[in-house]
Enzyme design. Structure first.
Site, short mmCIF file in Angstrom:
data_model
loop_
_atom_site.label_atom_id
_atom_site.label_comp_id
_atom_site.label_asym_id
_atom_site.label_seq_id
_atom_site.Cartn_x
_atom_site.Cartn_y
_atom_site.Cartn_z
N HIS A 184 0.83 -1.21 0.00
CA HIS A 184 0.00 0.00 0.00
C HIS A 184 0.88 1.28 0.00
O HIS A 184 0.76 2.12 -0.89
CB HIS A 184 -0.90 0.02 1.25
CG HIS A 184 -1.94 -1.08 1.29
ND1 HIS A 184 -2.96 -1.21 0.38
CD2 HIS A 184 -2.09 -2.10 2.15
CE1 HIS A 184 -3.71 -2.26 0.68
NE2 HIS A 184 -3.21 -2.83 1.75
O1 RIB Z 1 -5.05 0.72 4.45
C1 RIB Z 1 -3.64 0.62 4.35
C2 RIB Z 1 -2.99 1.76 5.05
O2 RIB Z 1 -3.30 1.73 6.44
C3 RIB Z 1 -1.45 1.70 4.99
O3 RIB Z 1 -0.95 3.00 5.07
C4 RIB Z 1 -1.11 0.95 6.25
O4 RIB Z 1 0.21 1.26 6.72
C5 RIB Z 1 -2.12 1.52 7.20
O5 RIB Z 1 -1.63 2.76 7.69
#
Ligand code: RIB
Ligand code: CA
Length: 311
Positions: free
Chosen positions: A241
């Site tokens: 992500h």
């Molecule tokens: O949904 C994924 C996000 O939420 C990423 O940034 C992960 O590190 C959490 O912060």
């Protein structure tokens, strides 16, 4: 070629850690500062994790700032079930003697944006609490930043923390709404694109074999999420992500996006934290961001490996 000036706000978090390791290894990047925010785990963990990562990635000179210890409104949530109580799934980093600066995250960000008007990209990898506070305290900041690239939201796909909402937005919906309303040049990397931004098991194996401690750490902590990605997202690999949002800064040509309006539901019962996107409705809402929705996945995987080979 001038370096890209980057200020990174994060909540490490294993994918934040991967993104930071990548940012330190990437050519043509100058990290002006790192700030920690409560998110995946409380600030009492995200701040020490950010300091340990600054040391581990060889950027001891990069200042680290403390940010908010909770959302600007509403209940605090965490993702310890994914990142572990320590935020790094128990994978301790080497000892160091770095300390956070006295200056707050939001004042440091403003100072850097004033020093480099129109040149600083703010990469936001956690809940948007620090960014919202910075915009509220320093009204000129949105115009001074080159752009805000954030990992967050879900446009045409379901949420990952609730059926409607992605973690970073649901962790502080009011902050997210304030950021979308502030008039900054915002690029959103929602689950729609980050779920497609993954490393295959074979790429993870190549990464682990690259030889550096940083590449091994990246491969280890993200490799452990593969079963969870397979089961939850149907992806045979490690979804990245936060590294995806960083890669947009480094190589935007790997991605596809469109201008659109995004609003955040801050009151809903089942929809709180939902990023509502107006792509083609009769409302014809004035676009307030670039929504990134696709990626050249093989090229993304190759680019991650090429960057980490420099670590
Ligand atoms: O949904 C994924 C996000 O939420 C990423 O940034 C992960 O590190 C959490 O912060
Ligand atoms: Ca994060």
């Amino acid at each position: 070629m001038d370096k890209k000036l980057l200020f990174i706000d994060c909540d490490p978090g294993v994918d934040d850690a991967a993104a930071l390791l990548m940012a330190a290894a990437a050519p043509g990047v100058q990290i002006l500062g790192l700030s920690a925010v409560a998110g995946n785990v409380p600030l009492e963990r995200t701040l020490p994790n950010t300091l340990a990562l600054a040391a581990f990635m060889g950027t001891e000179e990069v200042p680290v700032y403390a940010g908010a210890s909770g959302p600007i409104s509403g209940p605090a949530i965490t993702a310890v079930h994914v990142h572990g109580e320590d935020g790094l799934r128990g994978h301790e980093l080497p000892p160091h003697n770095l300390k956070a600066r006295e200056e707050t995250a939001w004042d440091a960000l403003y100072r850097e944006a004033l020093a480099h008007p129109g040149e600083v990209t703010l990469l936001a990898l956690g809940p948007l609490t620090n960014v919202a506070i910075a915009f509220a305290k320093h009204p000129r900041l949105p115009e001074l930043l080159k752009e805000v690239v954030l990992m967050g939201g879900a446009a045409a796909v379901p949420g990952n923390v609730s059926p409607a909402a992605e973690f970073n937005i649901l962790a502080d919906p009011a902050a997210a709404e304030a950021v979308f309303r502030a008039g900054a040049r915002v690029v959103v990397c929602p689950l729609d694109v980050t779920e497609k931004s993954y490393l295959t098991p074979e790429e993870l194996e190549e990464l682990a074999g690259q030889g550096s401690a940083q590449a091994r750490y990246f491969a280890t902590v993200m490799g452990e999420t593969v079963p969870w990605c397979q089961e939850g997202y149907g992806v045979n690999g490690a979804i990245l992500h936060d590294p995806a949002a960083l890669m947009y800064v480094l190589q935007p040509g790997l991605f596809t996006g469109k201008k659109c309006w995004i609003g955040v539901e801050t009151q809903g019962q089942v929809s709180r934290g939902k990023t509502v996107c107006d792509a083609f409705s009769d409302a014809k809402k004035e676009p307030n961001c670039t929504l990134v929705y696709d990626v050249d996945r093989p090229a993304f995987g190759r680019a991650v490996l090429d960057i980490m080979a420099r670590s």
